[in-house]
Design a protein around this motif. Sequence first.
Motif, mmCIF file in Angstrom:
data_model
loop_
_atom_site.group_PDB
_atom_site.id
_atom_site.type_symbol
_atom_site.label_atom_id
_atom_site.label_comp_id
_atom_site.label_asym_id
_atom_site.label_seq_id
_atom_site.Cartn_x
_atom_site.Cartn_y
_atom_site.Cartn_z
ATOM 1 N N GLN A 40 -0.463 -2.733 -26.452
ATOM 2 C CA GLN A 40 0.152 -3.148 -25.199
ATOM 3 C C GLN A 40 -0.557 -2.460 -24.039
ATOM 4 O O GLN A 40 -0.684 -1.243 -24.020
ATOM 5 N N PRO A 41 -1.040 -3.232 -23.064
ATOM 6 C CA PRO A 41 -1.631 -2.589 -21.891
ATOM 7 C C PRO A 41 -0.552 -1.898 -21.062
ATOM 8 O O PRO A 41 0.627 -2.181 -21.205
ATOM 9 N N THR A 42 -0.974 -0.999 -20.215
ATOM 10 C CA THR A 42 -0.036 -0.326 -19.330
ATOM 11 C C THR A 42 0.597 -1.366 -18.413
ATOM 12 O O THR A 42 -0.109 -2.147 -17.775
ATOM 13 N N PRO A 43 1.938 -1.411 -18.362
ATOM 14 C CA PRO A 43 2.576 -2.424 -17.529
ATOM 15 C C PRO A 43 2.297 -2.210 -16.047
ATOM 16 O O PRO A 43 2.290 -1.072 -15.569
ATOM 17 N N LYS A 44 2.072 -3.316 -15.343
ATOM 18 C CA LYS A 44 1.835 -3.241 -13.899
ATOM 19 C C LYS A 44 3.142 -3.024 -13.143
ATOM 20 O O LYS A 44 3.158 -2.429 -12.086
ATOM 21 N N PHE A 45 4.233 -3.533 -13.711
ATOM 22 C CA PHE A 45 5.536 -3.467 -13.050
ATOM 23 C C PHE A 45 6.536 -2.815 -13.995
ATOM 24 O O PHE A 45 6.584 -3.153 -15.177
ATOM 25 N N THR A 46 7.340 -1.895 -13.469
ATOM 26 C CA THR A 46 8.292 -1.163 -14.308
ATOM 27 C C THR A 46 9.628 -1.000 -13.595
ATOM 28 O O THR A 46 9.753 -1.286 -12.403
ATOM 29 N N ASN A 47 10.604 -0.495 -14.340
ATOM 30 C CA ASN A 47 11.930 -0.144 -13.810
ATOM 31 C C ASN A 47 12.606 -1.298 -13.075
ATOM 32 O O ASN A 47 12.989 -1.164 -11.911
ATOM 33 N N ASN A 105 9.222 -1.242 -9.616
ATOM 34 C CA ASN A 105 8.090 -0.441 -9.155
ATOM 35 C C ASN A 105 6.809 -1.164 -9.529
ATOM 36 O O ASN A 105 6.676 -1.637 -10.657
ATOM 37 N N ASP A 106 5.853 -1.189 -8.606
ATOM 38 C CA ASP A 106 4.556 -1.795 -8.913
ATOM 39 C C ASP A 106 3.613 -0.738 -9.475
ATOM 40 O O ASP A 106 4.021 0.395 -9.744
ATOM 41 N N GLU A 107 2.333 -1.095 -9.646
ATOM 42 C CA GLU A 107 1.380 -0.165 -10.271
ATOM 43 C C GLU A 107 1.132 1.101 -9.450
ATOM 44 O O GLU A 107 0.696 2.116 -9.973
ATOM 45 N N THR A 108 1.408 1.055 -8.142
ATOM 46 C CA THR A 108 1.255 2.253 -7.297
ATOM 47 C C THR A 108 2.569 3.016 -7.165
ATOM 48 O O THR A 108 2.686 3.904 -6.332
ATOM 49 N N ASP A 109 3.569 2.631 -7.960
ATOM 50 C CA ASP A 109 4.898 3.240 -7.980
ATOM 51 C C ASP A 109 5.667 3.010 -6.677
ATOM 52 O O ASP A 109 6.562 3.778 -6.330
ATOM 53 N N THR A 110 5.296 1.966 -5.957
ATOM 54 C CA THR A 110 6.016 1.566 -4.750
ATOM 55 C C THR A 110 7.185 0.676 -5.146
ATOM 56 O O THR A 110 7.043 -0.195 -6.006
ATOM 57 N N ILE A 111 8.331 0.874 -4.535
ATOM 58 C CA ILE A 111 9.493 0.026 -4.818
ATOM 59 C C ILE A 111 9.310 -1.313 -4.118
ATOM 60 O O ILE A 111 9.065 -1.371 -2.914
#
Length: 132
Positions: A40-47, A105-111
């Motif tokens: 699994q690649p690192t997810p671009k979007f989380t939380n 959160n996007d890949e830059t951890d911005t909400i």
Amino acid sequence: CRKEGIGRVGFGQCSARILPAIPFPYEVEEKIVQAATATQPTPKFTNFKLYGFWRSSCTWRVRIALAAKEIPYEIVPIYLFSKEQMIDDYTAKNHMQQVPTLEFNDETDTIVRITQSLAIIEFLDSAFADRG
């Protein structure tokens, strides 16, 4: 077509044949799941958080899309009958004071927050095109 003892069966012309059921390919599905979870690649979007009301058809629409894409999310209830959408805390998240609102959160951890169910679903389709 009429069968003796059970009445009408199916539609169209009767050939009086019973077709065998096709076995479900459990082995194939298991291999697909293993391949999908192996690297699994690192997810671009989380939380993911979905702010919504359980009786809202728009919230249901987004929940169906999240489930179809197999995206884990937290549901944050907004009780419309209590006018919780008018509270300043929610108004800061959605200036239109409507549900649903999808926050993540996007890949830059911005909400990031997206409102309107169709815009949310369009985002999910483009961001997770490889799923569901």
